[in-house]
Scaffold this active site. Structure first.
Site, PDB file in Angstrom:
ATOM      1  N   TYR A 154       0.836  -1.202   0.000  1.00 50.71           N
ATOM      2  CA  TYR A 154       0.000   0.000   0.000  1.00 50.71           C
ATOM      3  C   TYR A 154       0.872   1.253   0.000  1.00 50.71           C
ATOM      4  O   TYR A 154       0.645   2.186  -0.779  1.00 50.71           O
ATOM      5  CB  TYR A 154      -0.911  -0.010   1.223  1.00 50.71           C
ATOM      6  CG  TYR A 154      -1.790   1.223   1.343  1.00 50.71           C
ATOM      7  CD1 TYR A 154      -2.828   1.444   0.454  1.00 50.71           C
ATOM      8  CD2 TYR A 154      -1.572   2.164   2.353  1.00 50.71           C
ATOM      9  CE1 TYR A 154      -3.634   2.570   0.558  1.00 50.71           C
ATOM     10  CE2 TYR A 154      -2.370   3.297   2.464  1.00 50.71           C
ATOM     11  CZ  TYR A 154      -3.400   3.490   1.562  1.00 50.71           C
ATOM     12  OH  TYR A 154      -4.183   4.613   1.668  1.00 50.71           O
ATOM     13  N   LYS A 158       1.245   4.340  -2.940  1.00 47.61           N
ATOM     14  CA  LYS A 158       1.028   5.752  -2.659  1.00 47.61           C
ATOM     15  C   LYS A 158       2.274   6.592  -2.984  1.00 47.61           C
ATOM     16  O   LYS A 158       2.165   7.736  -3.434  1.00 47.61           O
ATOM     17  CB  LYS A 158       0.619   5.941  -1.203  1.00 47.61           C
ATOM     18  CG  LYS A 158      -0.771   5.379  -0.904  1.00 47.61           C
ATOM     19  CD  LYS A 158      -1.830   6.039  -1.780  1.00 47.61           C
ATOM     20  CE  LYS A 158      -3.220   5.527  -1.529  1.00 47.61           C
ATOM     21  NZ  LYS A 158      -4.245   6.204  -2.358  1.00 47.61           N
ATOM     22  N   THR A 191     -13.278   6.033   6.672  1.00 52.22           N
ATOM     23  CA  THR A 191     -13.994   5.453   5.541  1.00 52.22           C
ATOM     24  C   THR A 191     -13.864   3.929   5.569  1.00 52.22           C
ATOM     25  O   THR A 191     -13.205   3.356   6.439  1.00 52.22           O
ATOM     26  CB  THR A 191     -13.416   5.964   4.207  1.00 52.22           C
ATOM     27  OG1 THR A 191     -12.091   5.417   4.037  1.00 52.22           O
ATOM     28  CG2 THR A 191     -13.344   7.482   4.179  1.00 52.22           C
TER      29      THR A 191
END
Length: 274
Positions: A154, A158, A191
């Site tokens: 991840y 990014k 989220t």
């Protein structure tokens, strides 16, 4: 693009296209926004960024509409998923979070250029994360095949987005194109991205999120700022956090690494222009 970002852009009178791979969810978001925003227009178009074929089909459908494109917000992503491959054989974080956006942006670049002008540039806004500060980019193993780690994968995706943004801006500026590219960090936003945390981590997150995490509305603010703020007219190559220019990781400014990643990405997705 996220629901909250779409809602706020529509409220500014813009024609917003929500592109995503969850059709039912996307159409529900459109209906909800239509009830709230009376000035703009909003619609859903299917796009699976984990599929290079789907990206190309989406671009073809969008271009056939004859619409201009003034703002492209790259905001899709997965986080901390178990090791999985896309249909093209890419590690999921790298394939969806980065390569899908890389190909989408490049295929739409000509339209962005013709939609912009010397007094009103088109804008590419790419959502990244503070996790990029801990990211490492191994050009010989971008798919994490030697040793897979969800957090590492991840973070790498990014970091790749920041490197991509800076290289894209350098190319646009060198050619004098009426397009700018900026990266934005929304901060820690509460989220569904955190659904892949282990159960103990999920339980620990709940009270922390209420105190420290930003709401989706707050998280969308920096992307909105990058997309429409007059202060950023003609300004690109920035890393923005909380509406302010911030320094990204030291490695993200390595122009040689930016170029190497760009060329490797072109080869991986079969994109001819560099």
């Amino acid at each position: 693009m996220g629901y909250e970002t779409s809602r706020r852009l529509a409220s500014l009178g813009m024609h917003v296209i929500i592109a995503g791979n969850e059709e039912e969810e996307g159409l529900a978001a459109v209906r909800k926004i239509q009830q709230e925003a009376t000035e703009g227009k909003v619609e859903f178009m299917y796009l699976d960024l984990a599929s290079m074929k789907s990206v190309r089909r989406f671009v073809h459908r969008f271009e056939s509409r004859g619409l201009p494109l003034h703002v492209l917000i790259n905001n899709a992503g997965v986080m901390l998923v178990p090791e999985r491959l896309t249909e093209d054989g890419f590690e999921l974080h790298f394939g969806l979070n980065y390569l899908g956006h890389f190909l989408l942006t490049n295929l739409l670049l000509d339209l962005l250029k013709t939609s912009g002008s010397s007094i009103s540039c088109s804008r590419v806004v790419t959502v990244t994360s503070a996790t990029h500060y801990g990211g490492c980019l191994d050009l010989s193993d971008l798919q994490g095949r030697s040793c897979y780690c969800p957090h590492g994968a991840y973070s790498q995706s990014k970091l790749a987005l920041v490197l991509f943004t800076y290289h894209l801006q350098r190319c646009l500026q060198a050619r004098g194109d009426a397009v700018t590219a900026n990266a934005v960090d929304p901060g820690m936003v509460d989220t569904a991205l955190y659904e892949n945390l282990c159960r103990p981590a999920k339980l620990a997150k709940r009270p922390v999120a209420k105190l420290l995490f930003r709401t989706p509305t707050e998280g969308a603010s920096t992307a909105i700022y990058a997309a429409v703020s007059p202060e950023l007219e003609g300004v690109g190559g920035l890393y923005l956090y909380n509406g302010r220019k911030t320094e990204s990781s030291a490695i993200s400014y390595d122009e040689r690494l930016q170029t190497q990643l760009w060329m490797k990405s072109c080869a991986l997705v079969g994109f001819q222009k560099a």
